[in-house]
Write an enzyme that holds these catalytic residues in place. Structure first.
Site, mmCIF file in Angstrom:
data_model
loop_
_atom_site.group_PDB
_atom_site.id
_atom_site.type_symbol
_atom_site.label_atom_id
_atom_site.label_comp_id
_atom_site.label_asym_id
_atom_site.label_seq_id
_atom_site.Cartn_x
_atom_site.Cartn_y
_atom_site.Cartn_z
ATOM 1 N N HIS A 147 7.707 7.905 -17.284
ATOM 2 C CA HIS A 147 8.074 8.979 -16.355
ATOM 3 C C HIS A 147 6.989 9.157 -15.279
ATOM 4 C CE1 HIS A 147 9.962 12.961 -15.358
ATOM 5 N NE2 HIS A 147 8.722 13.236 -14.985
ATOM 6 N N GLU A 148 5.746 9.327 -15.716
ATOM 7 C CA GLU A 148 4.657 9.512 -14.749
ATOM 8 C C GLU A 148 4.453 8.232 -13.933
ATOM 9 O OE1 GLU A 148 3.773 12.405 -14.181
ATOM 10 O OE2 GLU A 148 4.458 13.382 -16.029
ATOM 11 N N HIS A 189 6.623 8.373 -10.919
ATOM 12 C CA HIS A 189 5.972 9.161 -9.862
ATOM 13 C C HIS A 189 4.894 8.316 -9.165
ATOM 14 C CE1 HIS A 189 7.746 13.101 -10.497
ATOM 15 N NE2 HIS A 189 7.364 13.164 -11.758
#
Lengths: 496, 496
Positions: free
Chosen positions: A261-262, A265
């Site tokens: 997820h990160e 980003h």
């Protein structure tokens, strides 16, 4: 005119340089700094933030904007002017003493909230929350808006998105998700999440997570992975974008899906055009588009069957012994279990948006003045029961669970749901243009990464969120893609 | 007046806040930052350094100094005024364009030096070195001095110490050390350093080093230990003082003694009075006093027989198997082996000061204009042969070995030798007042740490180096203590 352009770009360079120092300090405070360092370091942060604020609202900045507006043709300078003017105006419209009072309130409220959450004491937090709401109402009026007052706040996180748009979309999603949730609950094939248990040492989790980050195209020469309490990714500059994660040795999902997820980003921030460096455009264009990137990688890619077809054998080499006997099918179903729960950040893909809608509806009512902050706990609990079929026993696991309001961040939550919808729309469009399944099955994500870079990442803040969405997918916000994706996915897994 | 004091202290607070951000960036660049981050980050450093420079030389600063000088009674404010005025004057005396040209030259020269060292190419570095020397001569003339021109540069690192003082002390040390070296070489008991070999995993070295740091009183809640290429300690603020080290798995001495050395620096910075926070006084008073603290812990404590009497068994629990059979005596002798060598940073306690004297004599001649930079290699090599009995085959392991000159740091080297002498004087005085041997033998360093804090650390920059030395020991610089210490130590080890 050229001289003024240089002066303007120098101001932005100075401002973003302080911003980069602030970013590094923030990263350090959350990953490396010794605990006694914090008090002094907060003062240093205050000095730097004050300096950024000074530049943004300086006479020099105002003069540059006035002289250059309408008189330049370089598209980067034009966009920088728009950003700078918006920031200038946003601040200029708030009387200085009110702004100062608000900043003081914010920092006190965060620690008050933290105490209140630990002690399940909503009443202790209420006076702060009431003031925060009041300030946000007042600021919204200073800034101005069309339609609903909440639009002024939405604009800070997702420019172009309005209450009017959300009120078309959210009820439709809610109806469809509630229906889908009903079918999932009744379905014959219920995954067994207990099969995912087992002691999974931190070092092994890190090794697997790093391998996946590399495959996604995350550049470790322009970033790093560290441990923290509340994971985040931060872009200090395009060549230094850091990912953090946390580990639960009894549940690998926290670190593995969290890192991916990160990483989503981070890929966004690593692939912004270097032409935008040292300008306010060198970052993701909105919270929602940012979230679309993290959710795309976490869910659309890393919770897909194709992904695990390729990566499950690799995963097994890092995982505890009990995974050797666990079939791919059982594993895949288990990591996609749907289960209505109290806590937003632990929610599955299906129920996540329902958590967001509750927050949106409550925020909207608070900002409009249709509801008092003191009524939040009961309204929260009622809505949880209505939307998700679960009711919190305590405010700590209810209305106090998220940090956002304690920092005065009203208008932020809808971005999470928008991110889901954007991600689904990007995913559908990508599949029209390239063979995503093949890439995922082969574990070679280069064409996916390049597609995202070309269509979304490189532009930074040169384009607004809905502008990117429309240019890339050929249409505006459309929740059908998300609904179709979820329905297909859960029909397959739950076999209904 | 009170208002002006506040304005003045606010300027210092702002200046030191930028300084703290610069410190964190520097630490990050040398320990954690990904390699591609460096270019942008250097620009950010430039913006922050420029800001510090602006404040130091601002009209506002000048006004505060003029108004307050002679009109305040708070000793901290008085000292801050002295520091601020000295900095202001030092900069104001250099024409702006010359200063800019020098800063540009410095940054180019460092990378040129790095290339030249790698390629053993003194000629490639010479034009830069010549300009650096020329600038330093000119700056010394701008700043002014009594006696020798080199005094103007010495003042930057060790205020109060002059050529006249060094020229009394250094020849005496040289004579005594050369004589002692002769006796050591002829002595019957020659240590065998080969017994220290053995694969010593990094993790084990770290664990032992951390244990020693803790026993020294280094506060890990106000600091941390990381790996780097060129070890250093850095005080970001009194509650965040970080140590770095490097590891050689085939030679534990690098990390163990290196960590203790940097730990000595760190203890100094951790124990400065908090009353001095956010002023330029919140740091060690000089390079020499700083070095006295690192050398005290590294040599006077951690290379002493008493230290290993207590710590050798602990060391053995971390060390490779071959140390289990190695006697304390052989171990202790081996870590104290004397061997003239080419490289300063690898020198033993006896020969170290000889390396420093060579650099001092060459610098002094360069700055006086008595020698040309082009003659450095031959003069260096001759002196190495004369003082140490070894002659470099290449300039890379000769005149190019140290980074200092490439950054324009002339006048710095003497601090290392001064640090040795100060350390010996402090050590002798401490032994008059407390039972050092007992504390070391018991591995409980608290009274030592407290003595150093009380006498030296807490004062920060409130006292000048020779002021501290005289107040603590009752006399000025006296090399006899160092000579006596070395003679006693090596007579015991080498048995002559």
């Amino acid at each position: 005119m050229k001289e003024t352009v240089n002066e303007f770009m120098d101001l932005l360079r100075e401002q973003t340089s302080y911003g980069e120092a602030i970013g590094l300090i923030a990263w350090d405070m959350r990953t490396k700094a010794p605990k006694k360092a914090m008090d002094n370091r907060s003062e240093v942060l205050g000095v730097l933030a004050q300096k950024v604020h000074e530049i943004q609202t300086s006479e020099a900045m105002r003069n540059c904007i006035d002289k250059l507006k309408g008189n330049v043709s370089d598209p980067v300078v034009i966009k920088c002017l728009e950003e700078a003017e918006e920031t200038y105006n946003k601040t200029a419209k708030i009387p200085k003493d009110e702004y100062r009072a608000y900043v003081t309130l914010q920092s006190k409220s965060e620690s008050k909230w933290s105490e209140a959450k630990a002690q399940n004491d909503f009443a202790g937090f209420l006076p702060y929350l009431e003031k925060l709401v009041e300030f946000n109402r007042t600021f919204a009026d200073y800034w101005g808006y069309n339609g609903h007052r909440y639009n002024a706040l939405l604009h800070n996180y997702e420019p172009g998105v309005t209450v009017e748009l959300l009120d078309q979309v959210f009820p439709k999603i809610r109806k469809a998700l509630t229906e889908l949730l009903g079918r999932v609950k009744e379905a014959p094939a219920q995954p067994d999440p207990s099969v995912l248990k087992g002691h999974f040492p931190k070092g092994q989790q890190t090794a697997f997570s790093k391998e996946i980050l590399k495959r996604m195209g995350y550049d470790f020469d322009a970033g790093r992975l560290d441990e923290t309490v509340h994971p985040f990714a931060i872009g200090l500059n395009v060549n230094d974008v850091r990912v953090t994660t946390k580990y639960d040795e009894s549940d690998f999902r926290t670190a593995v899906f969290g890192t991916i997820h990160e990483g989503g980003h981070a890929l966004y921030e690593q692939n912004i055009s270097e032409d935008l460096s040292f300008t306010p455009l060198a970052t993701g264009t909105s919270m929602g588009i940012h979230e679309s990137q993290s959710l795309f990688w976490e869910n659309f890619i890393a919770r897909s069957e194709q992904f695990w077809e390729n990566h499950y054998p690799l995963f097994q080499t890092y995982a505890p012994d009990n995974f050797r006997e666990l079939s791919l099918n059982s594993f895949f179903a288990a990591v996609n279990e749907v289960k209505p729960s109290l806590i937003r950040i632990e929610a599955d893909e299906l129920t996540y948006c329902l958590h967001i809608m509750i927050r949106y509806e409550l925020e909207k009512a608070l900002i409009a003045g249709d509801m008092d902050a003191k009524d939040l706990p009961s309204r929260w609990n009622d809505k949880m029961e209505e939307y998700l079929g679960v009711r919190p026993d305590t405010d700590a696991e209810g209305v106090l669970q998220d940090i956002h309001w304690s920092g005065g961040d009203f208008g932020y939550f809808p971005s999470y749901a928008l991110g889901y919808m954007y991600a689904a729309q990007f995913d559908a469009q990508m599949r029209e243009e390239i063979d995503v399944d093949k890439a995922v099955r082969e574990g070679d994500f280069r064409i996916i990464k390049e597609w995202l870079k070309e269509k979304i990442h490189r532009h930074g803040k040169m384009k607004k969120p809905l502008e990117i969405l429309t240019e890339v997918t050929g249409e505006g916000l459309n929740p059908d893609y998300l609904l179709r994706y979820l329905e297909t996915k859960y029909k397959h897994i739950y076999q209904f």
